[in-house]
Write an enzyme that holds these catalytic residues in place. Structure first.
Site, PDB file in Angstrom:
ATOM      1  N   ARG A   1     -10.370 -11.493   1.365  1.00 35.54           N
ATOM      2  CA  ARG A   1     -11.192 -12.531   0.747  1.00 35.54           C
ATOM      3  C   ARG A   1     -10.484 -13.882   0.751  1.00 35.54           C
ATOM      4  NH1 ARG A   1     -11.564  -9.003  -4.640  1.00 35.54           N
ATOM      5  NH2 ARG A   1     -11.278  -7.374  -3.056  1.00 35.54           N
TER       6      ARG A   1
ATOM      7  N   LYS B   1       0.840  -1.198   0.000  1.00 31.44           N
ATOM      8  CA  LYS B   1       0.000   0.000   0.000  1.00 31.44           C
ATOM      9  C   LYS B   1       0.876   1.250   0.000  1.00 31.44           C
ATOM     10  CE  LYS B   1      -3.991  -1.862   2.523  1.00 31.44           C
ATOM     11  NZ  LYS B   1      -5.009  -1.679   1.470  1.00 31.44           N
TER      12      LYS B   1
END
Ligand code: BES
Ligand code: MN
Ligand code: ZN
Length: 495
Positions: free
Chosen positions: A352, A278
């Site tokens: 996920r 990130k």
């Protein structure tokens, strides 16, 4: 904080302050009227003089009440009586506690549960006072050597006439349990990633389970998950020095054969993005990537505290997502517990990867419904901001029940579509599906990914990326969606 119900008449109370309400157009709540009549129209005179108009959340503290046994009276504006709503009730409560917090008052009596609110009973109104007040007095101090100034308030009484006292007592018990759950959730979330690790979360869950005979905790270690074939979940923790944990809480409050409600919470104690690192700005906030997991632990505690007549399973897959020589790489292909293969196109779509194996694991409980909560996509923040959580699911009845609960709890959700057409975006040339679906409809494609592992049960997904914490100068966890889930469980328990 000590919360209790008080049925004594206002002139017999021992309290540092009484909170009463007024509407616009000089309308007084019954308690405001009572005080007005016993103080030579003190409140009416203040309104007359223009000191308070009654606009929602306006406050006026009367620090001395002549010829009265009352120490102080706090007048709170409720707004127009015909436009009054659940949200405005909470807003007024919030303004009241903000004012009280800044005073030397050690005790306060709130009369506002007596206000008229269509469709909402004394129980709900009592519960909201505790939820709103307790939220306002939460103070994080764990890692500060210079502690924040103490709040003098120690005791909150909610006034209720004999006629509604039984209702008020139920609301009190619910309010305290929910407020405790929110406190616990906020604290775990606010703790930094170097303290609140997967192991820390697991230890907390074990401690909580020990306090209730019908709540138990089982922690699956990496070796256990290996045996179950959780290749997707384990691929994320491989890049971290902190071992992953799958926290399983089991609350048996219902009939032995009753199918359980399974709650799954994403428990990423820090999400750096991994190899798909990130950007630096605001990355500290990724310690909050375990808010879904913290919510599940909080909710299980509250369910046990309230002895809800339900069976509830709480599953929290917990890990860090870090860059490392052994971390997932873009292009890697994983085999999930379901057997489906996954191409990792972006290692930052790690939530996920944990949730899919946990969804598969949930099948063993033969669930009635499965609800997962996850700070899953930045796209949800773009779509819904910090007001509503995203809701997606494969069952209209379950989604409708969650929407109703969210409205009652004032913990908003908004449903997004989970149509077949979106599944296209997850196609992979090298695996059964890809872990990302491109820039468009990021919240929907994330849920589409999860749906492929939730084919055999009724399932709903809450994307809480925008609602679980506040950013900026008031940075801190919100405890959402504890209120929504507790309302859903209360509805299930009594519906
Ligand atoms: N934990 C983040 C989602 C997130 C981002 C929550 C910002 C709150 C604020 C999640 O693991 C993530 O990184 N998602 C990616 C998905 C993308 C790679 C498809 C995102 O949202 O950028
Ligand atoms: Mn991520
Ligand atoms: Zn994440």
């Amino acid at each position: 904080m000590d919360y209790s119900i008080e049925s004594l008449s206002l002139d017999k109370l021992e309290t540092d302050c009484v909170i009463v309400g007024i509407y616009t157009n000089q309308q007084l709540t019954p308690s405001a009227s009572f005080i007005d009549n016993n103080t030579h129209q003190l409140i009416s005179n203040l309104i007359e003089r223009g000191d308070i108009k009654g606009k929602n959340s306006e406050t006026l503290m009367i620090n001395v009440v002549p010829d009265s046994s009352l120490a102080r009276v706090l007048i709170v504006g409720l707004g127009d009586a015909d436009k009054f709503s659940a949200k405005l009730y909470r807003k007024a409560l919030s303004a009241a506690i903000k004012t009280i917090k800044a005073t030397s008052c050690g005790s306060v009596t709130c009369t506002l549960a007596e206000v008229e609110l269509k469709g909402l009973d004394f129980q709900w109104k009592t519960r909201q006072i505790i939820e709103v007040f307790n939220d306002a007095v939460y103070q994080y101090s764990q890692t500060k050597s210079i502690k924040p100034a103490v709040i003098n308030l120690k005791k909150v009484q909610i006034s209720a006439s004999e006629a509604v006292k039984a209702d008020a007592e139920i609301g009190l018990a619910q309010g305290i349990a929910i407020a405790n759950a929110i406190d616990l959730t906020k604290l775990m979330a606010d703790l930094p990633g170097n303290i609140c690790t997967p192991t820390y979360l697991a230890d907390e869950a074990v401690k909580i389970a020990e306090a209730f005979p019908n709540l138990s905790a089982e922690i699956l270690e990496e070796a256990d998950m290996e045996k179950l074939g959780m290749g997707s979940l384990l691929s994320v923790s491989r890049g971290s020095r902190q071992p992953a944990k799958l926290i399983c809480l089991n609350y048996q409050g219902g009939a032995a054969q009753a199918k359980p409600i399974v709650l799954i919470g994403k428990g990423l104690t820090f999400d750096s993005g991994g190899i798909s690192l990130k950007a630096g700005a605001g990355m500290d906030e990724m310690k909050y990537d375990m808010c879904g997991g913290a919510t599940v632990i909080g909710v299980l505690q509250a369910a046990a505290q309230l002895a809800l007549p339900l069976n509830i399973i709480g599953l929290v897959p917990s890990s860090e997502n870090m860059p490392d020589g052994d971390a997932n790489k873009p292009g890697d292909i994983l085999t999930s517990m379901s057997g489906k293969t996954i191409e990792v196109l972006n290692t930052d779509a790690e939530g996920r990867l944990l949730l899919c194996d946990t969804l598969t694991y949930a099948e063993k409980y033969n669930p009635d419904v499965v609800i997962d909560l996850a700070t899953l996509t930045g796209a949800c923040l773009v779509a819904l901001g910090r007001v509503a959580s995203g809701l997606l699911g494969n069952d209209d009845e379950l989604c409708d029940a969650l929407i109703r609960a969210s409205e009652t709890a004032c913990d908003s959700v908004w449903r997004l579509p989970l149509w077949e057409e979106y599944q296209e975006q997850l196609k992979s040339n090298f695996a059964d599906l890809a872990n990302v679906g491109g820039r468009d409809a990021g919240t929907v494609t994330a849920a589409c990914f999860l749906s492929r592992f939730a084919e055999d049960f009724r399932w709903a997904h809450l994307d809480i990326a925008g609602t679980a914490w506040r950013t900026g100068s008031h940075k801190g966890a919100t405890g959402r969606p504890v209120p929504l889930l507790m309302q859903y469980l209360l509805d299930r328990a009594h519906g």
